[in-house]
Scaffold this active site. Sequence first.
Site, mmCIF file in Angstrom:
data_model
loop_
_atom_site.group_PDB
_atom_site.id
_atom_site.type_symbol
_atom_site.label_atom_id
_atom_site.label_comp_id
_atom_site.label_asym_id
_atom_site.label_seq_id
_atom_site.Cartn_x
_atom_site.Cartn_y
_atom_site.Cartn_z
ATOM 1 N N GLY A 40 10.441 48.081 -49.973
ATOM 2 C CA GLY A 40 11.003 46.797 -49.560
ATOM 3 C C GLY A 40 10.063 45.610 -49.673
ATOM 4 O O GLY A 40 10.496 44.493 -49.936
ATOM 5 N N GLU A 95 4.453 44.320 -45.015
ATOM 6 C CA GLU A 95 5.788 44.897 -44.814
ATOM 7 C C GLU A 95 6.860 43.846 -45.057
ATOM 8 O O GLU A 95 6.615 42.652 -44.915
ATOM 9 C CB GLU A 95 5.932 45.395 -43.370
ATOM 10 C CG GLU A 95 5.730 46.877 -43.184
ATOM 11 C CD GLU A 95 6.875 47.740 -43.732
ATOM 12 O OE1 GLU A 95 7.631 47.286 -44.611
ATOM 13 O OE2 GLU A 95 6.982 48.883 -43.267
ATOM 14 N N ASP A 96 8.043 44.296 -45.384
ATOM 15 C CA ASP A 96 9.168 43.350 -45.489
ATOM 16 C C ASP A 96 9.793 43.089 -44.126
ATOM 17 O O ASP A 96 10.200 41.969 -43.832
ATOM 18 C CB ASP A 96 10.226 43.825 -46.503
ATOM 19 C CG ASP A 96 10.723 45.230 -46.219
ATOM 20 O OD1 ASP A 96 10.044 45.981 -45.498
ATOM 21 O OD2 ASP A 96 11.795 45.589 -46.727
ATOM 22 N N ASP A 99 11.285 46.591 -37.583
ATOM 23 C CA ASP A 99 12.546 46.744 -36.852
ATOM 24 C C ASP A 99 12.242 47.561 -35.592
ATOM 25 O O ASP A 99 11.839 47.011 -34.565
ATOM 26 C CB ASP A 99 13.511 47.467 -37.808
ATOM 27 C CG ASP A 99 14.954 47.321 -37.422
ATOM 28 O OD1 ASP A 99 15.270 47.472 -36.234
ATOM 29 O OD2 ASP A 99 15.788 47.074 -38.310
ATOM 30 N N LYS A 127 11.907 41.742 -36.208
ATOM 31 C CA LYS A 127 13.090 41.887 -35.343
ATOM 32 C C LYS A 127 12.624 42.441 -34.001
ATOM 33 O O LYS A 127 12.837 43.621 -33.701
ATOM 34 C CB LYS A 127 14.025 42.910 -36.004
ATOM 35 C CG LYS A 127 15.385 42.404 -36.391
ATOM 36 C CD LYS A 127 16.272 43.598 -36.720
ATOM 37 C CE LYS A 127 16.736 43.600 -38.139
ATOM 38 N NZ LYS A 127 17.680 44.720 -38.415
ATOM 39 N N PHE A 148 21.754 43.051 -39.509
ATOM 40 C CA PHE A 148 21.370 43.793 -40.713
ATOM 41 C C PHE A 148 21.199 42.831 -41.878
ATOM 42 O O PHE A 148 22.140 42.144 -42.274
ATOM 43 C CB PHE A 148 22.389 44.883 -41.051
ATOM 44 C CG PHE A 148 21.797 45.903 -41.980
ATOM 45 C CD1 PHE A 148 21.078 46.976 -41.486
ATOM 46 C CD2 PHE A 148 21.908 45.751 -43.356
ATOM 47 C CE1 PHE A 148 20.481 47.901 -42.342
ATOM 48 C CE2 PHE A 148 21.315 46.666 -44.221
ATOM 49 C CZ PHE A 148 20.614 47.749 -43.717
ATOM 50 N N ASP A 155 17.117 46.435 -48.578
ATOM 51 C CA ASP A 155 18.270 47.100 -49.170
ATOM 52 C C ASP A 155 19.266 47.600 -48.139
ATOM 53 O O ASP A 155 18.971 47.672 -46.953
ATOM 54 C CB ASP A 155 17.803 48.303 -49.994
ATOM 55 C CG ASP A 155 17.375 49.479 -49.102
ATOM 56 O OD1 ASP A 155 16.589 49.255 -48.152
ATOM 57 O OD2 ASP A 155 17.840 50.601 -49.338
ATOM 58 N N ARG A 161 18.438 44.770 -53.167
ATOM 59 C CA ARG A 161 17.018 44.383 -53.081
ATOM 60 C C ARG A 161 16.719 43.163 -53.949
ATOM 61 O O ARG A 161 15.851 42.354 -53.622
ATOM 62 C CB ARG A 161 16.114 45.528 -53.562
ATOM 63 C CG ARG A 161 16.070 46.733 -52.659
ATOM 64 C CD ARG A 161 14.891 47.619 -53.063
ATOM 65 N NE ARG A 161 15.017 48.976 -52.588
ATOM 66 C CZ ARG A 161 14.619 49.404 -51.390
ATOM 67 N NH1 ARG A 161 14.077 48.558 -50.543
ATOM 68 N NH2 ARG A 161 14.751 50.669 -51.039
HETATM 69 C C1 PRP Z 1 12.343 49.815 -44.097
HETATM 70 C C2 PRP Z 1 11.431 48.605 -44.175
HETATM 71 C C3 PRP Z 1 10.304 48.973 -43.246
HETATM 72 C C4 PRP Z 1 10.993 49.799 -42.186
HETATM 73 C C5 PRP Z 1 11.219 48.969 -40.958
HETATM 74 O O1 PRP Z 1 11.844 50.804 -44.923
HETATM 75 O O2 PRP Z 1 10.978 48.392 -45.477
HETATM 76 O O3 PRP Z 1 9.332 49.751 -43.898
HETATM 77 O O4 PRP Z 1 12.249 50.209 -42.734
HETATM 78 O O5 PRP Z 1 11.925 49.672 -39.988
HETATM 79 P P1 PRP Z 1 11.284 50.283 -38.668
HETATM 80 O O6 PRP Z 1 10.451 49.215 -38.019
HETATM 81 O O7 PRP Z 1 12.501 50.631 -37.850
HETATM 82 O O8 PRP Z 1 10.495 51.504 -39.031
HETATM 83 P P2 PRP Z 1 12.663 52.064 -45.475
HETATM 84 O O9 PRP Z 1 12.166 53.302 -44.800
HETATM 85 O O10 PRP Z 1 14.140 51.795 -45.400
HETATM 86 O O11 PRP Z 1 12.179 52.109 -46.988
HETATM 87 P P3 PRP Z 1 12.271 50.971 -48.141
HETATM 88 O O12 PRP Z 1 11.185 49.954 -47.863
HETATM 89 O O13 PRP Z 1 12.023 51.734 -49.391
HETATM 90 O O14 PRP Z 1 13.645 50.348 -48.085
#
Ligand code: PRP
Length: 171
Positions: A40, A95-96, A99, A127, A148, A155, A161
């Site tokens: 991400g 990080e993107d 959450d 968030k 969301f 994604d 994305r």
């Molecule tokens: C997403 C996002 C962060 C994480 C945040 O990654 O990129 O890494 O979730 O959520 P959290 O704080 O609840 O852990 P994901 O595992 O979906 O992989 P991606 O980056 O490949 O989409």
Amino acid sequence: MAQTTLYSRAVIEKRVTELGQQISADLAGNELIALCVLKGAVFFCADLVRAMSMDVALDFIQVSSYGNQKYSSGVVTILKEPQLDMRGKAVLIVEDIIDSGLSMREVFNYIENRGATMVKTATFLDKPKSRKVAFHADYVGFTIEPQFVIGYGLDFAEKYRNIPEVQVLSE
Ligand code: PRP
């Protein structure tokens, strides 16, 4: 599903440029590795490092907690390890989105034991109301409500994305 714009490309560019300048000012004098958390953060990291006025090495780590779900499974797996030697370096984890905080906490704990002189964290979106574990990032692009979001790397089941802006996805 409805998609509505939250942050336009222009708003994103302005904020990421500000962050890059701030990080460069704060971390000047360090040997810096930007550690992009796949997948991400690819777009944010690419824009962020190009907004920085210092030398920066790039490395990548991949963790996964979501699979194809909208909500975190709570189990974070390291899918790809970084390659660079971090001893004596400053590391900026990029990080993107933060959450639940589970992914960032896992990455932070993992990197902390690799001999970096300093570990800082930057997230494009934060968030804070969705946290399951406490985590405070050093650099935050935008703080958002528990909604969301997609685009600019984010994604839903691997789609969206490449949308250049951030949108809210609703039922
Ligand atoms: C997403 C996002 C962060 C994480 C945040 O990654 O990129 O890494 O979730 O959520 P959290 O704080 O609840 O852990 P994901 O595992 O979906 O992989 P991606 O980056 O490949 O989409």
